[in-house]
Write a protein that holds these residues in place. Structure first.
Motif, PDB file in Angstrom:
ATOM      1  N   ASP A  19      -5.868  -4.362   6.818  1.00 50.97           N
ATOM      2  CA  ASP A  19      -5.184  -3.323   6.893  1.00 50.97           C
ATOM      3  C   ASP A  19      -4.134  -2.776   8.287  1.00 50.97           C
ATOM      4  O   ASP A  19      -3.861  -3.583   8.863  1.00 50.97           O
ATOM      5  CB  ASP A  19      -6.777  -2.095   7.582  1.00 50.97           C
ATOM      6  CG  ASP A  19      -6.972  -0.675   7.409  1.00 50.97           C
ATOM      7  OD1 ASP A  19      -6.311  -0.161   6.872  1.00 50.97           O
ATOM      8  OD2 ASP A  19      -8.264  -0.534   7.118  1.00 50.97           O
ATOM      9  N   TRP A  20      -2.969  -1.835   7.945  1.00 52.90           N
ATOM     10  CA  TRP A  20      -2.207  -0.993   8.083  1.00 52.90           C
ATOM     11  C   TRP A  20      -2.770  -0.171   9.376  1.00 52.90           C
ATOM     12  O   TRP A  20      -2.969   0.847   9.052  1.00 52.90           O
ATOM     13  CB  TRP A  20      -0.977  -0.158   6.794  1.00 52.90           C
ATOM     14  CG  TRP A  20       0.091  -0.078   8.124  1.00 52.90           C
ATOM     15  CD1 TRP A  20       0.637   0.999   9.024  1.00 52.90           C
ATOM     16  CD2 TRP A  20       1.115  -0.255   7.948  1.00 52.90           C
ATOM     17  NE1 TRP A  20       1.453   1.219   9.305  1.00 52.90           N
ATOM     18  CE2 TRP A  20       1.795  -0.034   9.246  1.00 52.90           C
ATOM     19  CE3 TRP A  20       1.511  -1.528   7.305  1.00 52.90           C
ATOM     20  CZ2 TRP A  20       2.979  -0.446   8.805  1.00 52.90           C
ATOM     21  CZ3 TRP A  20       2.998  -1.954   7.729  1.00 52.90           C
ATOM     22  CH2 TRP A  20       3.787  -1.472   8.524  1.00 52.90           C
ATOM     23  N   GLY A  62     -10.521  -1.477   7.403  1.00 55.70           N
ATOM     24  CA  GLY A  62     -11.202  -0.610   8.092  1.00 55.70           C
ATOM     25  C   GLY A  62     -10.726  -0.051   9.059  1.00 55.70           C
ATOM     26  O   GLY A  62     -11.119   1.520   9.102  1.00 55.70           O
ATOM     27  N   GLY A  70      -7.777   0.604   9.569  1.00 57.21           N
ATOM     28  CA  GLY A  70      -6.208   1.096  10.226  1.00 57.21           C
ATOM     29  C   GLY A  70      -6.596   2.593   8.355  1.00 57.21           C
ATOM     30  O   GLY A  70      -7.547   3.066   8.132  1.00 57.21           O
ATOM     31  N   VAL A  71      -5.338   2.610   8.104  1.00 56.20           N
ATOM     32  CA  VAL A  71      -4.901   3.713   7.008  1.00 56.20           C
ATOM     33  C   VAL A  71      -5.087   3.255   4.964  1.00 56.20           C
ATOM     34  O   VAL A  71      -4.573   4.085   4.504  1.00 56.20           O
ATOM     35  CB  VAL A  71      -3.918   4.230   7.160  1.00 56.20           C
ATOM     36  CG1 VAL A  71      -4.205   4.751   8.666  1.00 56.20           C
ATOM     37  CG2 VAL A  71      -2.973   3.644   7.138  1.00 56.20           C
ATOM     38  N   ILE A  72      -5.390   2.044   4.480  1.00 53.81           N
ATOM     39  CA  ILE A  72      -5.228   1.500   3.679  1.00 53.81           C
ATOM     40  C   ILE A  72      -6.269   2.004   2.680  1.00 53.81           C
ATOM     41  O   ILE A  72      -7.323   1.628   3.443  1.00 53.81           O
ATOM     42  CB  ILE A  72      -4.889   0.260   3.486  1.00 53.81           C
ATOM     43  CG1 ILE A  72      -3.574  -0.232   4.303  1.00 53.81           C
ATOM     44  CG2 ILE A  72      -4.725   0.212   2.188  1.00 53.81           C
ATOM     45  CD1 ILE A  72      -2.999  -2.265   4.211  1.00 53.81           C
ATOM     46  N   ASP A  73      -6.235   2.817   1.850  1.00 53.04           N
ATOM     47  CA  ASP A  73      -7.302   2.725   1.562  1.00 53.04           C
ATOM     48  C   ASP A  73      -7.247   2.151   0.362  1.00 53.04           C
ATOM     49  O   ASP A  73      -7.137   2.106  -1.486  1.00 53.04           O
ATOM     50  CB  ASP A  73      -6.600   4.194  -0.060  1.00 53.04           C
ATOM     51  CG  ASP A  73      -7.903   5.111  -0.759  1.00 53.04           C
ATOM     52  OD1 ASP A  73      -9.408   4.358  -0.533  1.00 53.04           O
ATOM     53  OD2 ASP A  73      -7.890   5.823  -0.887  1.00 53.04           O
ATOM     54  N   TRP A 119       0.784  -1.421  -0.276  1.00 48.72           N
ATOM     55  CA  TRP A 119      -0.025  -0.277  -0.111  1.00 48.72           C
ATOM     56  C   TRP A 119       1.156   1.353   0.187  1.00 48.72           C
ATOM     57  O   TRP A 119       0.345   2.356  -0.292  1.00 48.72           O
ATOM     58  CB  TRP A 119      -1.170   0.101   1.268  1.00 48.72           C
ATOM     59  CG  TRP A 119      -0.593   0.398   2.275  1.00 48.72           C
ATOM     60  CD1 TRP A 119       0.184  -1.405   3.595  1.00 48.72           C
ATOM     61  CD2 TRP A 119      -0.012   2.077   3.032  1.00 48.72           C
ATOM     62  NE1 TRP A 119       0.437  -0.141   4.529  1.00 48.72           N
ATOM     63  CE2 TRP A 119       0.856   0.991   4.525  1.00 48.72           C
ATOM     64  CE3 TRP A 119      -0.376   2.249   2.731  1.00 48.72           C
ATOM     65  CZ2 TRP A 119       1.137   2.284   5.612  1.00 48.72           C
ATOM     66  CZ3 TRP A 119       0.425   3.552   4.031  1.00 48.72           C
ATOM     67  CH2 TRP A 119       1.147   3.545   5.050  1.00 48.72           C
ATOM     68  N   VAL A 130      -2.229   1.954  13.106  1.00 53.39           N
ATOM     69  CA  VAL A 130      -1.889   2.629  13.427  1.00 53.39           C
ATOM     70  C   VAL A 130      -2.150   2.794  15.062  1.00 53.39           C
ATOM     71  O   VAL A 130      -2.681   3.604  15.211  1.00 53.39           O
ATOM     72  CB  VAL A 130      -1.660   4.228  12.975  1.00 53.39           C
ATOM     73  CG1 VAL A 130      -0.433   5.670  13.879  1.00 53.39           C
ATOM     74  CG2 VAL A 130      -0.918   4.634  11.177  1.00 53.39           C
ATOM     75  N   PRO A 131      -0.597   3.076  16.222  1.00 52.09           N
ATOM     76  CA  PRO A 131       0.917   2.203  15.406  1.00 52.09           C
ATOM     77  C   PRO A 131       0.167   1.322  15.312  1.00 52.09           C
ATOM     78  O   PRO A 131      -0.948  -0.213  15.443  1.00 52.09           O
ATOM     79  CB  PRO A 131       1.786   2.567  16.932  1.00 52.09           C
ATOM     80  CG  PRO A 131       0.142   2.673  18.067  1.00 52.09           C
ATOM     81  CD  PRO A 131      -1.458   3.080  17.403  1.00 52.09           C
ATOM     82  N   THR A 132       1.793  -0.211  14.559  1.00 53.13           N
ATOM     83  CA  THR A 132       1.715  -0.901  14.439  1.00 53.13           C
ATOM     84  C   THR A 132       2.836  -1.673  15.315  1.00 53.13           C
ATOM     85  O   THR A 132       3.941  -1.443  15.814  1.00 53.13           O
ATOM     86  CB  THR A 132       1.997  -1.436  12.945  1.00 53.13           C
ATOM     87  OG1 THR A 132       1.519  -1.243  11.834  1.00 53.13           O
ATOM     88  CG2 THR A 132       2.816  -3.032  12.726  1.00 53.13           C
TER      89      THR A 132
END
Lengths: 276, 276
Positions: free
Chosen positions: B208-209, B224, B226-229, B185, B211-213
């Motif tokens: 999904d990624w 949904g 995380g931050v991945i589009d 991503w 934050v934080p990981t």
């Protein structure tokens, strides 16, 4: 490729590596260890006071390879981006005051609530473009540092040397690159992109990639303790003509930050001669 | 781009997402939830026994989008590489037995004690090349999965879609790509490389990624969270003609693996309709 085995003249210590030290302690510690160059972070410069820091460093005769760091351009609104730009201008001032050879920039990640990576890329480009005239007037080179892709969301969305090179192509004079092996060692395109970067490499940072890595930010290894082929990468960097310092920068809550900075600095120096 | 809001027919559950379940439990759980496709890992197929697994899956009518996973080609010596190849041939047999649409491969990292990344890249290429004739004879497509650069040292040294595309260019017929958004991503080159991949994309995975990981391997997020589009990436993938399943694969020691798999599967289904 330079022979470092008998020669510490190109060694620089990053203040993050000896995080417990104030700027005063760092300067004293370098004197005791015979270290001739530092790469301070802004926190210890500000804690000391910029004027005092400037005097202290000038009197010490230490070279300042770079000031870490400006950047963090993307923000959720115009006010946030303006605040970032203001802060970056102050970082240019601080870098100038302490005689740094460049100001390191990291991009910044996605603004809070955003998933639009392309927009964040644009904000980074626009932020650097807006900062450049000020930095050029000050004669302060900016060095964009590609950070590891695992930091893309929350720290830096410029994650490859190719992307940093593209930014330099686009934005021109006054922008170069801070190359840290930790962030780019995995990239199959690295040899080509180092060659492409050429004289743009303004500062070169080393540490090591540990297996396993227990934290995405704070578990970097001492050079020699991980899997990065440091000499191979340095050979490529020096083949471009790079003849500057090699800055040891280690974030390590789990290990090195728990140790006596004096001893950490000695180990850095030893590894500089043997494995970097 | 397909409208998934009323349609779960393209949803597949990866067995890693509901890790506590055996293959029998997975098949039953899918039946109860109205799920029509699975992507099992080899561990649960082997624990069930390949023949029994094959019967169980055939009788259930479930589609098998892929078998996870073969690969791990680099090794410190010839015997190690031969053992990896033998194991990969068994993986092809298992994939064939359970009617998988492809066998996912991850590259493997640096052999123990090695810092030679270029040599590891060669061993991966040679390993896939050696496996391909066997896979072609079996009619089993291989799908090389680029893994996140943070896994380069110890899991997979193929870390970009560009590298996977290069391998497909070089090795030809019988090799395609497993695309998991989690790994790619962040890549500014992603749009171009998805277009280049085109029909090579054999299986498409989402999570999904966060934050934080908090962990480099086992802290993936539910789509949904995380931050991945996700919709943006799926649109690009489907623009190449991809019309296959969307496999939800979540490694999560810290969260989802602690929950009831039945409920996790329901949430996956809901997110599939709303955010994927």
């Amino acid at each position: 490729m330079r022979d470092l085995s008998q020669d510490s003249r190109w060694f620089a210590v990053n203040s993050a590596t000896v995080k417990a030290w104030t700027l005063e302690q760092l300067v004293e510690g370098c004197k005791r260890a015979g270290v001739s160059a530092i790469a301070p972070w802004r926190d210890i410069v500000q804690a000391c006071g910029v004027e005092k820091a400037s005097r202290l460093i000038r009197d010490s005769g230490l070279a300042v390879t770079c000031l870490c760091r400006g950047g963090m351009f993307p923000a959720a609104d115009e006010a946030g981006r303006r605040a970032a730009l203001d802060d970056n201008r102050r970082a240019v001032d601080e870098a100038t005051a302490i005689g740094a050879q460049c100001l390191v920039l990291i991009a910044g990640g996605l603004p809070k609530g955003s998933k639009d990576l392309a927009a964040a890329h644009e904000q980074v480009r626009d932020g650097i473009a807006a900062l450049l005239p000020y930095a050029r007037d000050a004669g302060m080179p900016l060095a964009i540092e590609p950070l590891h892709p695992m930091t893309a969301a929350d720290r830096a969305c410029v994650n490859t040397l190719a992307h940093a090179n593209d930014l330099c192509d686009e934005l021109g004079e006054g922008l170069g690159i801070a190359l840290d092996v930790y962030h780019v060692w995995w990239d199959p395109d690295l040899p080509r992109q180092i060659e492409r970067a050429g004289e743009r490499i303004l500062t070169y940072h080393v540490c090591d990639w540990l297996v396993p890595t227990r934290d995405l930010v704070f578990d970097r290894g001492m050079p020699g303790d991980g899997v990065i082929d440091l000499k191979h990468i340095r050979a490529m960097v020096e083949a471009t003509g790079y003849a500057g310092h090699i800055d040891v920068e280690i974030f390590s809550t789990l290990d090195w930050w728990k140790r006596d900075p004096e001893k950490v600095l000695r180990i850095c120096l030893e590894r500089h001669r043997t494995v970097v």
